[in-house]
Design a protein around this motif. Structure first.
Motif, PDB file in Angstrom:
ATOM      1  N   LYS A  68      -3.051  -2.838  17.471  1.00  0.00           N
ATOM      2  CA  LYS A  68      -2.750  -3.347  18.815  1.00  0.00           C
ATOM      3  C   LYS A  68      -1.282  -3.682  18.957  1.00  0.00           C
ATOM      4  CE  LYS A  68      -7.115  -4.998  20.459  1.00  0.00           C
ATOM      5  NZ  LYS A  68      -8.032  -5.805  19.667  1.00  0.00           N
ATOM      6  N   GLN A  69      -0.706  -4.249  17.896  1.00  0.00           N
ATOM      7  CA  GLN A  69       0.693  -4.686  17.974  1.00  0.00           C
ATOM      8  C   GLN A  69       1.656  -3.586  17.511  1.00  0.00           C
ATOM      9  OE1 GLN A  69       0.515  -8.123  15.474  1.00  0.00           O
ATOM     10  NE2 GLN A  69      -0.650  -9.339  16.945  1.00  0.00           N
ATOM     11  N   SER A  70       1.124  -2.397  17.284  1.00  0.00           N
ATOM     12  CA  SER A  70       1.933  -1.288  16.758  1.00  0.00           C
ATOM     13  C   SER A  70       2.690  -1.698  15.500  1.00  0.00           C
ATOM     14  CB  SER A  70       2.936  -0.796  17.815  1.00  0.00           C
ATOM     15  OG  SER A  70       2.255  -0.383  18.954  1.00  0.00           O
ATOM     16  N   LYS A  71       2.014  -2.410  14.648  1.00  0.00           N
ATOM     17  CA  LYS A  71       2.669  -2.841  13.409  1.00  0.00           C
ATOM     18  C   LYS A  71       1.944  -2.306  12.183  1.00  0.00           C
ATOM     19  CE  LYS A  71       4.945  -7.047  14.956  1.00  0.00           C
ATOM     20  NZ  LYS A  71       4.776  -8.484  15.163  1.00  0.00           N
ATOM     21  N   VAL A  72       1.427  -1.111  12.305  1.00  0.00           N
ATOM     22  CA  VAL A  72       0.727  -0.514  11.168  1.00  0.00           C
ATOM     23  C   VAL A  72       1.755  -0.185  10.078  1.00  0.00           C
ATOM     24  CG1 VAL A  72      -0.644   1.477  10.431  1.00  0.00           C
ATOM     25  CG2 VAL A  72      -1.116   0.381  12.625  1.00  0.00           C
ATOM     26  N   ALA A  73       1.431  -0.571   8.861  1.00  0.00           N
ATOM     27  CA  ALA A  73       2.376  -0.366   7.751  1.00  0.00           C
ATOM     28  C   ALA A  73       2.456   1.108   7.374  1.00  0.00           C
ATOM     29  CB  ALA A  73       1.943  -1.198   6.553  1.00  0.00           C
ATOM     30  N   ASN A  74       3.491   1.471   6.618  1.00  0.00           N
ATOM     31  CA  ASN A  74       3.633   2.852   6.167  1.00  0.00           C
ATOM     32  C   ASN A  74       2.740   3.172   4.976  1.00  0.00           C
ATOM     33  OD1 ASN A  74       6.969   3.181   7.207  1.00  0.00           O
ATOM     34  ND2 ASN A  74       5.322   4.608   7.681  1.00  0.00           N
ATOM     35  N   SER A  75       2.443   2.135   4.201  1.00  0.00           N
ATOM     36  CA  SER A  75       1.580   2.390   3.041  1.00  0.00           C
ATOM     37  C   SER A  75       0.637   1.220   2.773  1.00  0.00           C
ATOM     38  CB  SER A  75       2.423   2.682   1.803  1.00  0.00           C
ATOM     39  OG  SER A  75       3.469   1.750   1.705  1.00  0.00           O
ATOM     40  N   TYR A  76      -0.596   1.583   2.519  1.00  0.00           N
ATOM     41  CA  TYR A  76      -1.634   0.585   2.255  1.00  0.00           C
ATOM     42  C   TYR A  76      -2.301   0.860   0.926  1.00  0.00           C
ATOM     43  CZ  TYR A  76      -1.655  -1.001   7.141  1.00  0.00           C
ATOM     44  OH  TYR A  76      -1.317  -1.527   8.365  1.00  0.00           O
ATOM     45  N   LEU A  77      -2.776  -0.223   0.330  1.00  0.00           N
ATOM     46  CA  LEU A  77      -3.659  -0.085  -0.827  1.00  0.00           C
ATOM     47  C   LEU A  77      -4.983  -0.770  -0.469  1.00  0.00           C
ATOM     48  CD1 LEU A  77      -4.255   0.557  -3.828  1.00  0.00           C
ATOM     49  CD2 LEU A  77      -3.312  -1.688  -4.387  1.00  0.00           C
ATOM     50  N   PHE A  78      -6.050   0.011  -0.374  1.00  0.00           N
ATOM     51  CA  PHE A  78      -7.381  -0.555  -0.145  1.00  0.00           C
ATOM     52  C   PHE A  78      -8.061  -0.674  -1.501  1.00  0.00           C
ATOM     53  CE2 PHE A  78      -8.042   1.463   4.378  1.00  0.00           C
ATOM     54  CZ  PHE A  78      -6.946   0.746   4.844  1.00  0.00           C
ATOM     55  N   TYR A  79      -8.336  -1.877  -1.938  1.00  0.00           N
ATOM     56  CA  TYR A  79      -8.984  -2.011  -3.248  1.00  0.00           C
ATOM     57  C   TYR A  79     -10.234  -2.875  -3.151  1.00  0.00           C
ATOM     58  CZ  TYR A  79      -6.889  -6.669  -3.620  1.00  0.00           C
ATOM     59  OH  TYR A  79      -6.550  -7.975  -3.393  1.00  0.00           O
ATOM     60  N   GLY A  80     -11.168  -2.597  -4.027  1.00  0.00           N
ATOM     61  CA  GLY A  80     -12.445  -3.312  -4.022  1.00  0.00           C
ATOM     62  C   GLY A  80     -13.504  -2.414  -4.623  1.00  0.00           C
ATOM     63  N   PRO A  81     -14.746  -2.930  -4.760  1.00  0.00           N
ATOM     64  CA  PRO A  81     -15.785  -2.166  -5.456  1.00  0.00           C
ATOM     65  C   PRO A  81     -16.088  -0.815  -4.803  1.00  0.00           C
ATOM     66  CG  PRO A  81     -16.685  -4.205  -4.516  1.00  0.00           C
ATOM     67  CD  PRO A  81     -15.220  -4.219  -4.264  1.00  0.00           C
ATOM     68  N   GLU A  82     -16.772   0.043  -5.555  1.00  0.00           N
ATOM     69  CA  GLU A  82     -17.192   1.336  -5.032  1.00  0.00           C
ATOM     70  C   GLU A  82     -18.224   1.146  -3.915  1.00  0.00           C
ATOM     71  OE1 GLU A  82     -16.116   4.280  -5.667  1.00  0.00           O
ATOM     72  OE2 GLU A  82     -14.853   3.752  -7.373  1.00  0.00           O
ATOM     73  N   GLY A  83     -18.238   2.093  -3.000  1.00  0.00           N
ATOM     74  CA  GLY A  83     -19.333   2.137  -2.036  1.00  0.00           C
ATOM     75  C   GLY A  83     -19.321   1.071  -0.964  1.00  0.00           C
ATOM     76  N   VAL A  84     -18.150   0.521  -0.635  1.00  0.00           N
ATOM     77  CA  VAL A  84     -18.142  -0.540   0.374  1.00  0.00           C
ATOM     78  C   VAL A  84     -17.349  -0.160   1.621  1.00  0.00           C
ATOM     79  CG1 VAL A  84     -18.516  -2.344  -1.332  1.00  0.00           C
ATOM     80  CG2 VAL A  84     -16.171  -1.754  -0.687  1.00  0.00           C
ATOM     81  N   GLY A  85     -16.851   1.084   1.687  1.00  0.00           N
ATOM     82  CA  GLY A  85     -16.234   1.551   2.935  1.00  0.00           C
ATOM     83  C   GLY A  85     -14.728   1.737   2.913  1.00  0.00           C
ATOM     84  N   LYS A  86     -14.122   1.817   1.745  1.00  0.00           N
ATOM     85  CA  LYS A  86     -12.665   1.958   1.688  1.00  0.00           C
ATOM     86  C   LYS A  86     -12.222   3.293   2.284  1.00  0.00           C
ATOM     87  CE  LYS A  86     -12.357   1.377  -2.825  1.00  0.00           C
ATOM     88  NZ  LYS A  86     -13.783   1.160  -3.166  1.00  0.00           N
ATOM     89  N   PHE A  87     -12.887   4.366   1.880  1.00  0.00           N
ATOM     90  CA  PHE A  87     -12.496   5.681   2.381  1.00  0.00           C
ATOM     91  C   PHE A  87     -12.718   5.783   3.889  1.00  0.00           C
ATOM     92  CE2 PHE A  87     -13.509   9.964   3.751  1.00  0.00           C
ATOM     93  CZ  PHE A  87     -12.360  10.640   3.369  1.00  0.00           C
ATOM     94  N   THR A  88     -13.883   5.352   4.341  1.00  0.00           N
ATOM     95  CA  THR A  88     -14.192   5.437   5.773  1.00  0.00           C
ATOM     96  C   THR A  88     -13.180   4.639   6.586  1.00  0.00           C
ATOM     97  OG1 THR A  88     -16.506   5.552   5.119  1.00  0.00           O
ATOM     98  CG2 THR A  88     -16.065   5.207   7.439  1.00  0.00           C
ATOM     99  N   THR A  89     -12.820   3.462   6.105  1.00  0.00           N
ATOM    100  CA  THR A  89     -11.833   2.658   6.820  1.00  0.00           C
ATOM    101  C   THR A  89     -10.490   3.386   6.887  1.00  0.00           C
ATOM    102  OG1 THR A  89     -12.948   0.681   5.984  1.00  0.00           O
ATOM    103  CG2 THR A  89     -10.768   0.363   6.942  1.00  0.00           C
TER     104      THR A  89
END
Ligand SMILES: [Zn+2]
Length: 373
Positions: free
Chosen positions: A20-41
């Motif tokens: 909404k604020q057009s402040k999406v970062a250039n690089s993210y690290l999504f970490y956490g257990p398998e099978g909880v939606g990291k790829f889909t997000t």
């Protein structure tokens, strides 16, 4: 569409605000257990950045751009994941073309599986990794202008499987990614990443999905009984992929066998039990046995809940068996914790080289000691 992702309110909230604020970062690290939606997000974030709908509807999931993302065919999506290596030559060209036919088939199968049933685990025939050729491809492609979207979206799945050379090369890319590029790494093992990679990304943690959310999701899928949804939600330990996988594969059959096992315990029918155990003479039915032990662990917790917390019971349709077991030995507090530890230990042991039949026999002996004394 973000609301389809269950149990990750914190991460989703941060991303939606950034959008909404057009402040999406250039690089993210999504970490956490398998099978909880990291790829889909990650995919939805990429979709939202390129979606044709108004801001409040992004990602809409129905515009041409979203559709291409959902079929993983958008020309501005750079999707990198670990796959097997066939020779010492680069396995993927800088344009993203797989050069080895043997690998190409598996590579395609992985993507097809990801599109049709993203929760289904895909097993490659060989050891896998993200190698430098994939990173060179990424470097090359992010220097080009977007093809038809506004942003190039790069998703690196299981980023922890990068080889050292790949990780070092990738570090340079991360130092100065082009403005119109968003790189998202996903991993369940952030500790295996170079600290310098982690520190250059905005980190978002993903959590195990609450049981209630998994139950809700499962009940929406097909005509599952409540006890089945409850059971799967518990066995899957906050892993939606696992819950969905179990829903598909053979859990009803395993449940029948678990019930048989308990009946043999109650009646101390050793002969019948040995018959049942014979299918575990080899490791062919190992998965089934693991599943059975997981279900027995739930039965134990049900016995523990039987007296005072009936609302927590999973096997609601089989309370008559629960009642018998409970009455046979009401000192649940005395035996349950130790027995549960023992069962967990048996599960662990099955990961090593043990005879599965011996494991189920040991479990049967413990059960008859407790419930047929
Ligand atoms: Zn859209």
């Amino acid at each position: 569409m973000f609301s389809k992702i269950k149990g990750q309110d914190k991460a989703i909230d941060i991303l939606q605000r950034a959008l909404k604020q057009s402040k999406v970062a250039n690089s993210y690290l999504f970490y956490g257990p398998e099978g909880v939606g990291k790829f889909t997000t990650a995919l939805y974030l990429g979709m939202a950045m390129n979606c044709h709908s108004t801001m409040d509807k992004r990602p809409c999931g129905i515009c041409p751009s979203c559709k291409k993302f959902l079929s993983l065919s958008h020309p501005d999506l750079i999707y990198i994941f670990p796959f097997p290596k066939e020779s010492n030559k680069p396995d993927i060209s800088i344009e993203g073309e797989i050069k080895v036919e043997k690998i190409l088939n598996e590579y395609k199968a992985y993507i097809d599986n990801k599109i049709s049933s993203p929760w289904k685990e895909y097993f490659f025939t060989k050891n896998i990794g993200i190698r430098i050729a994939s990173i060179r491809m990424l470097e090359h492609r992010i220097q080009l202008s977007p093809n038809e979207g506004n942003y190039k979206i790069c998703i690196i799945e299981h980023a922890d499987t990068m080889t050292i050379q790949a990780a070092n090369a990738f570090l340079k890319t991360l130092e100065e990614p082009p403005e119109d590029t968003i790189i998202i790494l996903t991993t369940s093992k952030p500790n295996s990443l170079l600290p310098t990679i982690i520190s250059r990304c905005q980190q978002l943690q993903f959590y195990p999905i609450p049981k209630s959310k998994i139950e809700e999701e499962l009940l929406g899928y097909e005509t599952l009984e409540i006890f089945e949804a409850k059971m799967l939600a518990r066995i899957s330990n906050g892993n939606m992929e696992k819950a969905l996988r179990l829903m598909e594969g053979g859990k009803i059959e395993v449940r029948e066998q678990t019930l048989q096992f308990l009946n043999y315990v109650i009646n101390k029918n050793n002969l019948k039990f040995i018959e049942l155990s014979n299918q575990f003479r080899t490791s062919k039915n190992l998965k089934k046995l693991q599943e059975m032990i997981s279900q027995l662990i739930i039965w134990l917790s049900d016995i523990a809940y039987y007296k005072h917390q009936q609302s927590e019971i999973t096997n609601l349709d089989k309370t008559e068996i629960l009642e018998v077991l409970y009455k046979r030995n009401p000192n649940v507090e005395d035996y349950a914790p130790e027995l549960m530890n023992f069962m967990e230990e048996m599960l662990q042991r099955l990961n090593g080289h043990v005879n599965p039949q011996l494991v189920i026999i040991e479990i049967y002996n413990r059960f008859t000691d407790i419930f047929c004394a």
